[in-house]
Design an enzyme around this catalytic site. Structure first.
Site, PDB file in Angstrom:
ATOM      1  N   GLU A 179       0.819  -1.220   0.000  1.00  0.00           N
ATOM      2  CA  GLU A 179       0.000   0.000   0.000  1.00  0.00           C
ATOM      3  C   GLU A 179       0.853   1.270   0.000  1.00  0.00           C
ATOM      4  O   GLU A 179       1.273   1.738   1.046  1.00  0.00           O
ATOM      5  CB  GLU A 179      -0.940   0.018   1.223  1.00  0.00           C
ATOM      6  CG  GLU A 179      -1.802   1.280   1.267  1.00  0.00           C
ATOM      7  CD  GLU A 179      -2.767   1.338   2.450  1.00  0.00           C
ATOM      8  OE1 GLU A 179      -2.702   0.461   3.328  1.00  0.00           O
ATOM      9  OE2 GLU A 179      -3.572   2.271   2.482  1.00  0.00           O
ATOM     10  N   LYS A 224      -2.505  -1.994  -3.116  1.00  0.00           N
ATOM     11  CA  LYS A 224      -3.550  -1.131  -2.548  1.00  0.00           C
ATOM     12  C   LYS A 224      -3.160   0.330  -2.760  1.00  0.00           C
ATOM     13  O   LYS A 224      -2.468   0.925  -1.941  1.00  0.00           O
ATOM     14  CB  LYS A 224      -3.711  -1.436  -1.055  1.00  0.00           C
ATOM     15  CG  LYS A 224      -4.710  -0.545  -0.339  1.00  0.00           C
ATOM     16  CD  LYS A 224      -5.134  -1.130   0.995  1.00  0.00           C
ATOM     17  CE  LYS A 224      -6.017  -0.171   1.763  1.00  0.00           C
ATOM     18  NZ  LYS A 224      -6.670  -0.798   2.910  1.00  0.00           N
ATOM     19  N   GLY A 268     -10.329   9.123   2.440  1.00  0.00           N
ATOM     20  CA  GLY A 268     -10.990  10.370   2.804  1.00  0.00           C
ATOM     21  C   GLY A 268     -12.086  10.776   1.821  1.00  0.00           C
ATOM     22  O   GLY A 268     -12.738  11.800   1.994  1.00  0.00           O
TER      23      GLY A 268
HETATM   24  P1  13P Z   1      -9.344   4.185   4.169  1.00  0.00           P
HETATM   25  O1  13P Z   1     -10.193   3.453   3.184  1.00  0.00           O
HETATM   26  O2  13P Z   1     -10.136   4.778   5.309  1.00  0.00           O
HETATM   27  O3  13P Z   1      -8.391   5.147   3.530  1.00  0.00           O
HETATM   28  O4  13P Z   1      -8.457   3.085   4.896  1.00  0.00           O
HETATM   29  C1  13P Z   1      -7.907   2.074   4.174  1.00  0.00           C
HETATM   30  C2  13P Z   1      -6.661   1.639   4.815  1.00  0.00           C
HETATM   31  O5  13P Z   1      -6.522   0.513   5.202  1.00  0.00           O
HETATM   32  C3  13P Z   1      -5.575   2.605   4.957  1.00  0.00           C
HETATM   33  O6  13P Z   1      -4.387   1.943   5.280  1.00  0.00           O
END
Ligand code: 13P
Length: 344
Positions: A179, A224, A268
């Site tokens: 991510e 991600k 967000g």
């Molecule tokens: P959000 O969808 O709230 O951005 O969170 C996803 C997530 O796991 C961030 O690391």
């Protein structure tokens, strides 16, 4: 790479299914609970997450896996059943957040850049998490757009850490969710969609180069990313179809087709915005990977509000969660529309 890693990754992005990010750290979940006036205790956190994991159809039909926090993977439901067993019974794969958070990057001028930590002792922690039932993990790197950032130093440090994390995961038979999040809620008003595109492309390219150097098997990971979208402080906001078009263009330019799936963060965006954008991306079609959700806030906000910390609201919270999960499932198939949103 074992066949198994590829099988787990494929299951995580199965058609019409996505990932529930319920791995808020103690500090973050406290902020969420503050918004509904509920004290964050071990029990209240357990009650809230137990409500989500017991959301019958919502979990079974639309959620392929759940990202947990260290506390939750060890927690038992009120009746003594391990929470991990509850999600497994619903057909969801347990996952675990293994980074230890984003810390200020040393040696910078801007004071906004961070680097994610957590590599020390990670091999041992992954072995333990595997025993506790985790079959995938998550590590979030954060890239901030502002005046003069991101710097190459920040992108390089975060991409390198992501690759070292991913290699350790695969060694432990755990699928890494990689991510790299380019933040949309940065402080900078000149952060329009074109700037986001530029930085996201630079970040993804660097991450995949590092993954290659670390010999990470792309077939056994899930990416991600953020969507390509204007910063929240920018006066010039892009339309959903432009977000969809540029997001897909950017991913096609940077993500090898050996990657089985891409599961977006919501970052967000409002609930409906995150759903609409995902649906539009899928409607364009022709992508070599599955494109689905791995939302935290955009899957949970309505459920959190409906629950409000009261046991008599558990069913209402589960209904709200199931609705959001269903809308995002439709979006993962490119079949969401406003009528379905309102019909519920
Ligand atoms: P959000 O969808 O709230 O951005 O969170 C996803 C997530 O796991 C961030 O690391």
């Amino acid at each position: 790479m074992t066949e198994k890693l590829a099988d787990i990754a494929a299951a995580m992005v199965a058609p019409g299914k996505g990932i529930l990010a319920a791995d808020e750290s103690s500090g973050t979940i406290e902020k969420r609970f503050d918004s509904i006036g509920v004290a964050s205790t071990e029990d209240s956190r357990r009650d809230y997450r137990e409500m989500l994991f017991r959301a019958g159809e919502g979990m079974k039909n639309y959620v392929s896996g759940v990202i947990l926090y260290d506390e939750t993977i060890r927690q038992k439901a009120k009746d003594g059943t391990p929470l991990v067993d509850i999600m497994k019974a619903a057909g969801s794969i347990p996952g675990i957040k293994v980074d230890t958070g984003a810390k200020p990057l040393a040696g910078q001028h801007s004071k906004v850049e961070v680097v994610t930590e957590g590599l020390d002792g990670l091999r041992e922690r992954l072995a333990e998490y595997h025993k506790l039932g985790a079959r995938f993990a998550k590590w979030r790197a954060v890239i901030t757009i502002s005046e003069g950032t991101p710097t190459w130093n920040c992108i390089k440090a975060n991409a390198h850490a992501l690759a070292r994390y991913a290699a350790l995961c695969q060694e432990a038979s755990i699928v890494p969710i990689v991510e790299p999040e380019v933040l949309m809620d940065g402080p900078y008003s000149h952060h329009d969609i074109d700037r986001c595109y530029e930085v996201t492309e630079w970040t993804q390219r660097t991450v995949f180069r590092e993954l290659y150097d670390a010999r990470v098997a792309l077939e056994g990971m899930v990416l991600k990313p953020n969507m390509v979208i204007a910063g929240q402080k920018c006066a010039k906001q892009a339309k959903p179809d432009q977000v969809a078009e540029l997001t897909l263009k950017c991913l096609k330019a940077t993500v090898p087709s050996a990657v089985p799936g891409i599961a977006f963060l919501s970052g967000g965006q409002s609930d409906e915005q995150a759903t609409e954008n995902l649906s539009l991306i899928n409607q364009i079609g022709g992508a070599p990977w599955r494109l689905t959700f791995s939302y935290g806030r955009a899957l949970q906000a309505a459920a959190l509000k409906a629950w409000g910390g009261k046991s008599e609201n558990v069913a209402a919270g589960q209904r709200a969660f199931t609705h959001r999960a269903r809308m995002n499932s439709l979006a993962a198939l490119g079949k969401w529309n406003v009528q379905q949103e309102k019909a519920a």
